[in-house]
Design a protein around this motif. Structure first.
Motif, mmCIF file in Angstrom:
data_model
loop_
_atom_site.group_PDB
_atom_site.id
_atom_site.type_symbol
_atom_site.label_atom_id
_atom_site.label_comp_id
_atom_site.label_asym_id
_atom_site.label_seq_id
_atom_site.Cartn_x
_atom_site.Cartn_y
_atom_site.Cartn_z
ATOM 1 N N ARG A 162 0.849 -1.194 0.000
ATOM 2 C CA ARG A 162 0.000 0.000 0.000
ATOM 3 C C ARG A 162 0.878 1.235 0.000
ATOM 4 N N LEU A 163 0.340 2.304 -0.563
ATOM 5 C CA LEU A 163 1.082 3.566 -0.613
ATOM 6 C C LEU A 163 0.081 4.712 -0.529
ATOM 7 N N VAL A 164 0.350 5.681 0.344
ATOM 8 C CA VAL A 164 -0.508 6.868 0.430
ATOM 9 C C VAL A 164 0.256 8.044 -0.185
ATOM 10 N N LEU A 165 -0.388 8.734 -1.098
ATOM 11 C CA LEU A 165 0.198 9.909 -1.756
ATOM 12 C C LEU A 165 -0.539 11.143 -1.259
ATOM 13 N N ASP A 166 0.225 12.139 -0.738
ATOM 14 C CA ASP A 166 -0.443 13.304 -0.163
ATOM 15 C C ASP A 166 0.027 14.608 -0.807
ATOM 16 N N GLY A 167 0.496 14.524 -2.036
ATOM 17 C CA GLY A 167 1.038 15.721 -2.684
ATOM 18 C C GLY A 167 0.041 16.555 -3.451
ATOM 19 N N LEU A 168 -1.256 16.243 -3.351
ATOM 20 C CA LEU A 168 -2.242 17.009 -4.124
ATOM 21 C C LEU A 168 -2.874 18.121 -3.316
ATOM 22 N N GLY A 169 -2.539 18.213 -2.024
ATOM 23 C CA GLY A 169 -3.150 19.253 -1.204
ATOM 24 C C GLY A 169 -4.333 18.715 -0.433
ATOM 25 N N ASN A 170 -5.536 19.028 -0.919
ATOM 26 C CA ASN A 170 -6.734 18.746 -0.113
ATOM 27 C C ASN A 170 -7.282 17.331 -0.288
ATOM 28 N N ARG A 171 -6.562 16.471 -0.931
ATOM 29 C CA ARG A 171 -7.066 15.099 -1.042
ATOM 30 C C ARG A 171 -5.910 14.101 -1.071
ATOM 31 N N THR A 172 -6.172 12.964 -0.500
ATOM 32 C CA THR A 172 -5.163 11.909 -0.491
ATOM 33 C C THR A 172 -5.545 10.839 -1.506
ATOM 34 N N ILE A 173 -4.533 10.107 -1.898
ATOM 35 C CA ILE A 173 -4.734 9.007 -2.832
ATOM 36 C C ILE A 173 -4.062 7.788 -2.230
ATOM 37 N N GLU A 174 -4.801 6.700 -2.197
ATOM 38 C CA GLU A 174 -4.218 5.464 -1.673
ATOM 39 C C GLU A 174 -4.090 4.452 -2.807
ATOM 40 N N CYS A 175 -2.880 3.940 -2.978
ATOM 41 C CA CYS A 175 -2.649 2.894 -3.969
ATOM 42 C C CYS A 175 -2.621 1.556 -3.234
ATOM 43 N N ARG A 176 -3.414 0.618 -3.694
ATOM 44 C CA ARG A 176 -3.424 -0.711 -3.068
ATOM 45 C C ARG A 176 -3.091 -1.751 -4.134
ATOM 46 N N HIS A 177 -2.196 -2.658 -3.768
ATOM 47 C CA HIS A 177 -1.798 -3.713 -4.703
ATOM 48 C C HIS A 177 -2.704 -4.931 -4.556
ATOM 49 N N GLY A 178 -2.977 -5.563 -5.667
ATOM 50 C CA GLY A 178 -3.639 -6.861 -5.661
ATOM 51 C C GLY A 178 -3.200 -7.610 -6.901
ATOM 52 N N LEU A 179 -3.252 -8.931 -6.827
ATOM 53 C CA LEU A 179 -3.005 -9.730 -8.024
ATOM 54 C C LEU A 179 -4.321 -9.888 -8.771
ATOM 55 N N GLY A 180 -4.251 -9.855 -10.080
ATOM 56 C CA GLY A 180 -5.474 -10.004 -10.862
ATOM 57 C C GLY A 180 -5.117 -10.266 -12.306
ATOM 58 N N GLU A 181 -5.400 -9.299 -13.169
ATOM 59 C CA GLU A 181 -5.016 -9.465 -14.575
ATOM 60 C C GLU A 181 -3.494 -9.551 -14.683
ATOM 61 N N THR A 182 -2.825 -8.874 -13.765
ATOM 62 C CA THR A 182 -1.359 -8.866 -13.779
ATOM 63 C C THR A 182 -0.816 -9.029 -12.363
ATOM 64 N N ASP A 183 0.500 -9.197 -12.286
ATOM 65 C CA ASP A 183 1.150 -9.285 -10.975
ATOM 66 C C ASP A 183 1.643 -7.911 -10.510
ATOM 67 N N ASP A 184 1.349 -6.874 -11.292
ATOM 68 C CA ASP A 184 1.835 -5.523 -10.938
ATOM 69 C C ASP A 184 0.663 -4.562 -10.747
ATOM 70 N N HIS A 185 -0.491 -5.115 -10.364
ATOM 71 C CA HIS A 185 -1.714 -4.315 -10.404
ATOM 72 C C HIS A 185 -1.923 -3.459 -9.160
ATOM 73 N N THR A 186 -2.432 -2.257 -9.421
ATOM 74 C CA THR A 186 -2.803 -1.297 -8.384
ATOM 75 C C THR A 186 -4.256 -0.909 -8.585
ATOM 76 N N TRP A 187 -5.008 -0.808 -7.497
ATOM 77 C CA TRP A 187 -6.274 -0.057 -7.593
ATOM 78 C C TRP A 187 -6.161 1.150 -6.683
ATOM 79 N N VAL A 188 -6.780 2.231 -7.129
ATOM 80 C CA VAL A 188 -6.591 3.528 -6.483
ATOM 81 C C VAL A 188 -7.860 3.886 -5.714
ATOM 82 N N TRP A 189 -7.682 4.301 -4.475
ATOM 83 C CA TRP A 189 -8.813 4.684 -3.623
ATOM 84 C C TRP A 189 -8.653 6.157 -3.265
#
Ligand SMILES: [Zn+2]
Length: 434
Positions: A162-189
């Protein structure tokens, strides 16, 4: 924004819609959906922008143009949901935009396996290009150019779980890894907006969880990722291909997960009972309440291909028949059979009869008979090639999976070339033909 104002395009028709490239539209406060061959999402904060999946290389300038109509803020992040050509290759245009504006170049964010994927693509580029030519044949020539002309922009920020990105100011973005179509997949929350950008976990179709040309995909973990997405109770789920899900998000996520779990469990149950590939492949179907479900139609995925990938995950390549441990060349077997029959002519005649059937299993049998003749390289090879081309085209009409459809049609075109050259090969890859 009011969710009720967001048009939901949730079925297979949404795939066609996104291929046509729609206009950029706001699907939640500060979150913009840009439909394309692979969809792009723009997340606009108070201090900067994140671009999720800039898409194909050729899509990059379009992303920049749409972005600059929306905002003058710099792009802080380019996030890859995964490293496929239709998602992670529009980056150069964004880098050029940053340079032209005098901005810092954006960080490129992806799972740690994205760079490993790019290294594999470079290592196997010839093979990949050939298969892309076939996979996208019905959309015109040059699918393989995606690989031949690839410009790789690997992540500058990598993560594993998991990775939290906080460089946008008023909103955060969380990247979560999962295996699925690929082994390098991220879904963004995006928690403030309750938006998920699902990448190819979400394809508005039966998941593409197994495809003939590609490496292993991860059916059970795919289901787990969809269930995790449902657990955060998103208001909006953005697909990698197709549309945007709102009111039906939870139903779509859980129904798709249930189908994947069912297929995985059914294959494993049969393997544990001692069944082999042929029986499993022919007998495993989705249950009645799922097979015609609107979220599970096959333009993208194909049940048989999913079953193949599940088998590949849990077993080796042995098929239960020791004759196949060190098999003869098909041409040698064909030669023996044709000699026993006396001539290739009755085999082609029988294939022609089967080839007039409206039953897909007859068409399939006809193809196998013709392969015997083509492998034998005999005097009926020309007629067999021409007939095979016809039957491949007829067979394609029975397939709703676009990958299967395209393979059959591109093979038919090559078989016509083969017939013009005298016939005599079952190799319709377009390379190394003999
Ligand atoms: Zn994709």
């Amino acid at each position: 924004m009011n969710d009720a104002n967001i048009p939901e395009a949730a079925g297979p028709e949404a795939l066609g819609e996104s291929r046509r490239e729609g206009e950029c539209r706001e699907v939640a406060d500060g979150v913009y959906f840009l439909a394309g061959f692979g969809n792009t999402t723009l997340i606009v904060g108070s201090d900067g922008v994140a671009v999720v999946d800039p898409g194909l290389f050729a899509n990059g300038p379009r992303v920049v143009a749409e972005l600059r109509q929306l905002t003058d803020l710099p792009v802080r992040y380019v996030i890859y949901t995964h490293g496929h050509f239709d998602h992670a290759f529009g980056t150069p245009a964004l880098l050029e935009d940053a340079e032209a504006r005098g901005d810092q170049p954006p960080d490129i964010v992806g799972h740690v396996n994205v760079a490993r994927r790019f290294a594999r693509y470079a290592k196997t580029s010839g093979h990949l290009a050939t298969t892309y030519d076939m996979q996208f044949a019905s959309w015109g020539p040059g699918g393989g150019d995606l690989v031949r002309r690839a410009r790789y922009c690997p992540p500058t920020i990598e993560y594993e779980d998991r990775l939290v990105l906080d460089g946008l100011g008023n909103r955060t973005i969380e990247c979560r890894h999962g295996l699925g179509e690929t082994d390098d997949h991220t879904w963004v929350w995006v928690p403030e907006s309750k938006v998920i950008v699902g990448g190819d976990f979400i394809v508005s179709s039966l998941p593409n969880a197994g495809t003939p040309f590609r490496v292993q995909r991860f059916v059970l973990e795919w289901a787990e990722a969809l269930e995790e997405m449902a657990s955060v109770e998103p208001a909006v789920v953005i697909s990698g291909h197709g549309g945007v899900f709102t009111k039906s998000s939870s139903d779509m996520l859980m129904t798709t997960a249930r189908a994947l779990r069912y297929l995985d469990a059914e294959v494993v149950r049969r393997l544990n009972e001692g069944q082999w590939q042929e029986q499993i492949l022919h007998e495993v179907k989705l249950p009645d309440d799922l097979v015609d479900h609107r979220f599970l139609q096959p333009p993208y995925g194909c049940t048989e291909f999913v079953v193949r990938d599940i088998m590949r995950r849990y077993m080796g390549w042995y098929d239960g028949n020791p004759s196949m441990l060190f098999p003869s060349r098909k041409s040698e077997i064909a030669g023996e059979l044709v000699q026993l029959v006396g001539s290739a002519r009755p085999i082609v005649d029988r294939a022609a009869v089967l080839g007039r059937s409206s039953d897909v299993s007859d068409l399939q049998l006809a193809l196998h008979l013709l392969d015997v003749v083509l492998e034998n390289h005999g005097d009926e090879a020309h007629r067999a090639s021409a007939l095979k081309a016809e039957i491949l085209e007829a067979r394609a009409k029975h397939e709703r999976s676009f990958v299967a459809h395209n393979i059959l049609l591109s093979a038919a075109a090559l078989e016509r070339d083969n017939a013009a050259a005298g016939g005599g090969s079952t190799n319709t890859s377009g390379v190394d033909r003999c």
